[in-house]
Enzyme design. Structure first.
Site, PDB file in Angstrom:
ATOM      1  N   LYS A  80       5.655   3.754  -5.181  1.00  0.00           N
ATOM      2  CA  LYS A  80       4.231   3.769  -4.813  1.00  0.00           C
ATOM      3  C   LYS A  80       3.410   4.541  -5.864  1.00  0.00           C
ATOM      4  O   LYS A  80       2.304   4.147  -6.216  1.00  0.00           O
ATOM      5  CB  LYS A  80       4.039   4.381  -3.425  1.00  0.00           C
ATOM      6  CG  LYS A  80       4.596   3.574  -2.272  1.00  0.00           C
ATOM      7  CD  LYS A  80       3.949   2.226  -2.061  1.00  0.00           C
ATOM      8  CE  LYS A  80       2.559   2.305  -1.495  1.00  0.00           C
ATOM      9  NZ  LYS A  80       2.021   0.942  -1.186  1.00  0.00           N
TER      10      LYS A  80
ATOM     11  N   TYR B 212      11.205   5.138  -2.789  1.00  0.00           N
ATOM     12  CA  TYR B 212       9.988   4.532  -2.206  1.00  0.00           C
ATOM     13  C   TYR B 212       8.738   5.192  -2.777  1.00  0.00           C
ATOM     14  O   TYR B 212       7.842   4.515  -3.288  1.00  0.00           O
ATOM     15  CB  TYR B 212       9.996   4.658  -0.675  1.00  0.00           C
ATOM     16  CG  TYR B 212       8.626   4.475  -0.055  1.00  0.00           C
ATOM     17  CD1 TYR B 212       8.021   3.219  -0.025  1.00  0.00           C
ATOM     18  CD2 TYR B 212       7.922   5.557   0.481  1.00  0.00           C
ATOM     19  CE1 TYR B 212       6.748   3.050   0.527  1.00  0.00           C
ATOM     20  CE2 TYR B 212       6.647   5.389   1.034  1.00  0.00           C
ATOM     21  CZ  TYR B 212       6.065   4.135   1.047  1.00  0.00           C
ATOM     22  OH  TYR B 212       4.805   3.973   1.580  1.00  0.00           O
TER      23      TYR B 212
ATOM     24  N   THR C 198       0.057   6.072  -0.450  1.00  0.00           N
ATOM     25  CA  THR C 198       0.612   6.985   0.548  1.00  0.00           C
ATOM     26  C   THR C 198       0.553   8.434   0.070  1.00  0.00           C
ATOM     27  O   THR C 198       0.613   8.707  -1.137  1.00  0.00           O
ATOM     28  CB  THR C 198       2.086   6.592   0.828  1.00  0.00           C
ATOM     29  OG1 THR C 198       2.729   7.647   1.529  1.00  0.00           O
ATOM     30  CG2 THR C 198       2.864   6.347  -0.453  1.00  0.00           C
ATOM     31  N   ASP C 199       0.522   9.354   1.046  1.00  0.00           N
ATOM     32  CA  ASP C 199       0.555  10.781   0.680  1.00  0.00           C
ATOM     33  C   ASP C 199       1.903  11.176   0.070  1.00  0.00           C
ATOM     34  O   ASP C 199       2.024  12.228  -0.564  1.00  0.00           O
ATOM     35  CB  ASP C 199       0.230  11.664   1.899  1.00  0.00           C
ATOM     36  CG  ASP C 199       1.188  11.503   3.069  1.00  0.00           C
ATOM     37  OD1 ASP C 199       2.100  10.651   2.996  1.00  0.00           O
ATOM     38  OD2 ASP C 199       1.027  12.239   4.072  1.00  0.00           O
ATOM     39  N   GLU C 200       2.930  10.315   0.258  1.00  0.00           N
ATOM     40  CA  GLU C 200       4.268  10.673  -0.252  1.00  0.00           C
ATOM     41  C   GLU C 200       4.314  10.747  -1.777  1.00  0.00           C
ATOM     42  O   GLU C 200       5.259  11.305  -2.337  1.00  0.00           O
ATOM     43  CB  GLU C 200       5.318   9.690   0.265  1.00  0.00           C
ATOM     44  CG  GLU C 200       5.412   9.708   1.770  1.00  0.00           C
ATOM     45  CD  GLU C 200       6.722   9.175   2.326  1.00  0.00           C
ATOM     46  OE1 GLU C 200       7.649   8.918   1.554  1.00  0.00           O
ATOM     47  OE2 GLU C 200       6.798   9.032   3.564  1.00  0.00           O
TER      48      GLU C 200
HETATM   49  P1  NAD Z   1       5.321  -2.806   6.756  1.00  0.00           P
HETATM   50  O1  NAD Z   1       6.694  -2.660   6.194  1.00  0.00           O
HETATM   51  O2  NAD Z   1       5.144  -2.833   8.233  1.00  0.00           O
HETATM   52  O3  NAD Z   1       4.641  -4.137   6.191  1.00  0.00           O
HETATM   53  C1  NAD Z   1       4.769  -4.547   4.849  1.00  0.00           C
HETATM   54  C2  NAD Z   1       4.377  -6.018   4.786  1.00  0.00           C
HETATM   55  O4  NAD Z   1       4.467  -6.432   3.410  1.00  0.00           O
HETATM   56  C3  NAD Z   1       5.308  -6.935   5.584  1.00  0.00           C
HETATM   57  O5  NAD Z   1       4.549  -7.826   6.366  1.00  0.00           O
HETATM   58  C4  NAD Z   1       6.092  -7.676   4.511  1.00  0.00           C
HETATM   59  O6  NAD Z   1       6.495  -8.979   4.904  1.00  0.00           O
HETATM   60  C5  NAD Z   1       5.083  -7.701   3.362  1.00  0.00           C
HETATM   61  N1  NAD Z   1       5.722  -7.872   2.050  1.00  0.00           N
HETATM   62  C6  NAD Z   1       6.798  -7.192   1.564  1.00  0.00           C
HETATM   63  N2  NAD Z   1       7.118  -7.658   0.348  1.00  0.00           N
HETATM   64  C7  NAD Z   1       6.210  -8.631   0.038  1.00  0.00           C
HETATM   65  C8  NAD Z   1       6.017  -9.479  -1.085  1.00  0.00           C
HETATM   66  N3  NAD Z   1       6.832  -9.421  -2.152  1.00  0.00           N
HETATM   67  N4  NAD Z   1       4.992 -10.359  -1.070  1.00  0.00           N
HETATM   68  C9  NAD Z   1       4.169 -10.446   0.020  1.00  0.00           C
HETATM   69  N5  NAD Z   1       4.326  -9.679   1.121  1.00  0.00           N
HETATM   70  C10 NAD Z   1       5.323  -8.778   1.124  1.00  0.00           C
HETATM   71  O7  NAD Z   1       4.470  -1.642   6.096  1.00  0.00           O
HETATM   72  P2  NAD Z   1       3.260  -0.799   6.701  1.00  0.00           P
HETATM   73  O8  NAD Z   1       3.804   0.383   7.380  1.00  0.00           O
HETATM   74  O9  NAD Z   1       2.332  -1.718   7.384  1.00  0.00           O
HETATM   75  O10 NAD Z   1       2.588  -0.296   5.332  1.00  0.00           O
HETATM   76  C11 NAD Z   1       1.636  -1.091   4.655  1.00  0.00           C
HETATM   77  C12 NAD Z   1       1.229  -0.388   3.373  1.00  0.00           C
HETATM   78  O11 NAD Z   1       0.681   0.890   3.686  1.00  0.00           O
HETATM   79  C13 NAD Z   1       2.372  -0.137   2.407  1.00  0.00           C
HETATM   80  O12 NAD Z   1       1.910  -0.360   1.116  1.00  0.00           O
HETATM   81  C14 NAD Z   1       2.724   1.334   2.626  1.00  0.00           C
HETATM   82  O13 NAD Z   1       3.233   1.896   1.445  1.00  0.00           O
HETATM   83  C15 NAD Z   1       1.368   1.909   2.963  1.00  0.00           C
HETATM   84  N6  NAD Z   1       1.382   3.099   3.844  1.00  0.00           N
HETATM   85  C16 NAD Z   1       2.063   3.090   5.014  1.00  0.00           C
HETATM   86  C17 NAD Z   1       1.998   4.201   5.849  1.00  0.00           C
HETATM   87  C18 NAD Z   1       2.733   4.242   7.171  1.00  0.00           C
HETATM   88  O14 NAD Z   1       2.756   5.289   7.818  1.00  0.00           O
HETATM   89  N7  NAD Z   1       3.320   3.155   7.639  1.00  0.00           N
HETATM   90  C19 NAD Z   1       1.242   5.308   5.464  1.00  0.00           C
HETATM   91  C20 NAD Z   1       0.563   5.281   4.239  1.00  0.00           C
HETATM   92  C21 NAD Z   1       0.611   4.156   3.452  1.00  0.00           C
HETATM   93  O1  DAU Z   2       3.546   9.593   4.791  1.00  0.00           O
HETATM   94  C1  DAU Z   2       3.302   8.220   4.743  1.00  0.00           C
HETATM   95  C2  DAU Z   2       4.612   7.476   4.850  1.00  0.00           C
HETATM   96  O2  DAU Z   2       5.052   7.592   6.193  1.00  0.00           O
HETATM   97  C3  DAU Z   2       4.494   6.007   4.443  1.00  0.00           C
HETATM   98  O3  DAU Z   2       4.164   5.917   3.097  1.00  0.00           O
HETATM   99  C4  DAU Z   2       5.813   5.267   4.713  1.00  0.00           C
HETATM  100  O4  DAU Z   2       5.662   3.883   4.438  1.00  0.00           O
HETATM  101  C5  DAU Z   2       6.200   5.461   6.154  1.00  0.00           C
HETATM  102  O5  DAU Z   2       7.464   4.860   6.388  1.00  0.00           O
HETATM  103  C6  DAU Z   2       6.257   6.939   6.512  1.00  0.00           C
HETATM  104  O6  DAU Z   2       7.350   7.590   5.826  1.00  0.00           O
HETATM  105  P1  DAU Z   2       8.276   8.684   6.570  1.00  0.00           P
HETATM  106  O7  DAU Z   2       9.572   8.753   5.888  1.00  0.00           O
HETATM  107  O8  DAU Z   2       7.535   9.936   6.774  1.00  0.00           O
HETATM  108  O9  DAU Z   2       8.417   7.951   8.007  1.00  0.00           O
HETATM  109  P2  DAU Z   2       9.645   7.761   8.984  1.00  0.00           P
HETATM  110  O10 DAU Z   2       9.108   7.225  10.274  1.00  0.00           O
HETATM  111  O11 DAU Z   2      10.783   7.037   8.380  1.00  0.00           O
HETATM  112  O12 DAU Z   2      10.118   9.257   9.250  1.00  0.00           O
HETATM  113  C7  DAU Z   2       9.238  10.252   9.759  1.00  0.00           C
HETATM  114  C8  DAU Z   2      10.002  11.557   9.825  1.00  0.00           C
HETATM  115  O13 DAU Z   2      11.014  11.445  10.833  1.00  0.00           O
HETATM  116  C9  DAU Z   2      10.729  11.896   8.545  1.00  0.00           C
HETATM  117  O14 DAU Z   2      10.688  13.297   8.346  1.00  0.00           O
HETATM  118  C10 DAU Z   2      12.160  11.456   8.795  1.00  0.00           C
HETATM  119  C11 DAU Z   2      12.320  11.673  10.284  1.00  0.00           C
HETATM  120  N1  DAU Z   2      13.246  10.716  10.958  1.00  0.00           N
HETATM  121  C12 DAU Z   2      13.050   9.400  10.773  1.00  0.00           C
HETATM  122  C13 DAU Z   2      13.879   8.490  11.405  1.00  0.00           C
HETATM  123  C14 DAU Z   2      13.685   6.993  11.173  1.00  0.00           C
HETATM  124  C15 DAU Z   2      14.235  11.220  11.806  1.00  0.00           C
HETATM  125  O15 DAU Z   2      14.389  12.429  11.996  1.00  0.00           O
HETATM  126  N2  DAU Z   2      15.049  10.313  12.423  1.00  0.00           N
HETATM  127  C16 DAU Z   2      14.921   8.958  12.240  1.00  0.00           C
HETATM  128  O16 DAU Z   2      15.722   8.177  12.828  1.00  0.00           O
END
Ligand code: NAD
Ligand code: DAU
Length: 352
Positions: free
Chosen positions: A169, A165, A140-142
């Site tokens: 990562k 988190y 992730t970019d985080e």
């Molecule tokens: P998500 O939370 O929707 O899905 C995570 C999945 O991992 C779930 O299906 C969960 O059951 C599974 N999991 C958790 N613990 C596990 C374990 N111990 N063994 C096997 N499976 C397990 O997450 P997402 O948003 O789909 O993100 C997927 C990946 O991409 C993550 O690694 C996250 O860090 C990365 N990522 C997410 C975003 C985003 O915006 N959502 C952006 C950049 C990177």
């Molecule tokens: O940047 C990539 C990341 O994006 C991934 O690595 C993470 O897995 C994914 O969860 C996401 O992280 P963020 O914290 O950016 O996503 P989130 O949707 O939780 O929040 C987006 C922005 O919105 C953040 O600045 C917090 C704000 N927010 C979020 C929630 C849930 C609110 O203002 N209110 C809310 O209720």
């Protein structure tokens, strides 16, 4: 036929990725290995459940024996590691599971992959691996921390994670890098910005705001709502992973972003507008602890080296996404009640 082990394939991005990859490479086999936490839902994969080249295995990436068994049973060629605890707010409430899953789980996968793929299994110093294998870590970019008003994250930007988190990562990225440097295992790391699209668990900003609009509930905006995220449609993330998986230079990191910076409150207003709800529903609430102010990705490397660019226009993607949630109330109800997950968990537990 190549066999891909997709961990966390029942989650938001993983389930979109599996459908993307099976559609594009119908001769691949995909093993979806997922423990089905609250965020994992195999209902996301209902439309491909019957495919001969798709199999779901319920399991934990931290379980060495089970992971080893999966490698042996399916002769895995490539790992795409999506499995993670992914929600920043939850990591602030309870960091430990983030370290266990995101760091130790990744290390277990690397260990098993290394042993299974190395050419000479009796040589502990062997740094040669079977042809065509790869471990792709979905990061992730985080991990880069927070930007000020200007600038972009490049692959060379120092890692400065601020939340438990993102620290987990970043730690996983470091262990992936170390396994490549020390043992020679072929790896890539992708660092992507915020994804949006269908099947995202409604605790994240966009789906949460949509369901609160549907229910006429307040929309909780953290702090002043002027934090910036770079939004990318999940299908663009899938095509980026595909590009890196097949053409990424071994050992390299690739940033992935949407060139699409938006303030949170702007997104929230767009959702209110589309659903015809009043901005009075916006409720400014206490800020997230350690809240990163701005993320923005420099896509130059992946664009120049691999020819990848995002295709979605945000205005279209967000409307399509809102419409998807409005049209999939059964999915929402099931995900939120957990009943469907429990039903399937029981089914799979009994079948193993
Ligand atoms: P998500 O939370 O929707 O899905 C995570 C999945 O991992 C779930 O299906 C969960 O059951 C599974 N999991 C958790 N613990 C596990 C374990 N111990 N063994 C096997 N499976 C397990 O997450 P997402 O948003 O789909 O993100 C997927 C990946 O991409 C993550 O690694 C996250 O860090 C990365 N990522 C997410 C975003 C985003 O915006 N959502 C952006 C950049 C990177
Ligand atoms: O940047 C990539 C990341 O994006 C991934 O690595 C993470 O897995 C994914 O969860 C996401 O992280 P963020 O914290 O950016 O996503 P989130 O949707 O939780 O929040 C987006 C922005 O919105 C953040 O600045 C917090 C704000 N927010 C979020 C929630 C849930 C609110 O203002 N209110 C809310 O209720």
């Amino acid at each position: 036929m190549k066999t891909l082990l997709v961990t966390g394939g029942a989650g938001f991005i993983g389930s979109n990725f599996i459908k993307y990859i099976l559609n594009k490479y119908p001769d691949y086999k995909v093993v979806n290995y997922d423990i089905l936490t609250y965020a994992g839902n195999i209902m996301n994969l209902q439309d491909i459940e019957s495919f001969d080249n798709y199999v779901f295995v319920k399991g934990d990436i931290r379980n060495r024996e089970a992971v080893n068994q999966v490698f042996k049973s399916f002769d895995v060629d490539m790992v795409i590691n999506f499995a993670a605890e992914s929600h920043v707010d939850r990591s602030i409430e309870d960091p430990e599971i983030f370290l266990k899953t995101n760091v130790l789980g990744t290390q277990v996968l690397l260990d098993i992959a290394k042993e299974y793929w190395k050419s000479n299994k009796n040589d502990k110093y062997c740094k040669e691996f079977k042809e065509g294998v790869k471990f792709l870590q979905v990061s992730t970019d985080e991990v880069y921390g927070s930007l000020g008003e200007t600038g972009f994250f490049k692959e060379t930007t120092p890692l400065m994670p601020n939340s438990p988190y993102s620290a987990s990562k970043a730690s996983a990225d470091m262990i992936v890098r170390a396994y490549h440097e020390t043992f020679g295992i072929p790896v890539n790391i992708t660092r992507c910005s915020n994804n949006y699209g269908p099947y995202q668990f409604p605790e994240k900003l966009i789906p949460l705001m949509i369901i609160n609009c549907i229910d006429g509930k307040d929309l909780p905006v953290y702090g002043d709502g002027m934090q910036i995220r770079d939004w990318l449609h999940v299908s663009d993330h899938c095509s980026a992973i595909d590009a890196v998986l097949h053409d990424g230079k071994i050992g390299e990191v690739y940033n992935v972003g949407g060139n699409n910076e938006k303030a949170n409150v702007e997104i929230v207003k767009k959702i209110l507008n589309y659903t015809g709800k009043s901005e009075d529903l916006i409720k400014y609430v206490k800020d997230r602890l350690g809240h990163d102010r701005r993320y923005a990705i420099d896509n130059t490397k992946i664009s120049r080296e691999l020819g990848w660019n995002p295709l979605y226009v945000f205005e279209d993607g967000i409307e399509e996404t809102i419409q998807w949630y409005l049209s999939n109330s059964e999915w929402l109800l099931n995900v939120l009640s957990g009943d469907y997950v429990k039903y399937y968990e029981k089914m799979y537990d009994e079948s193993m």
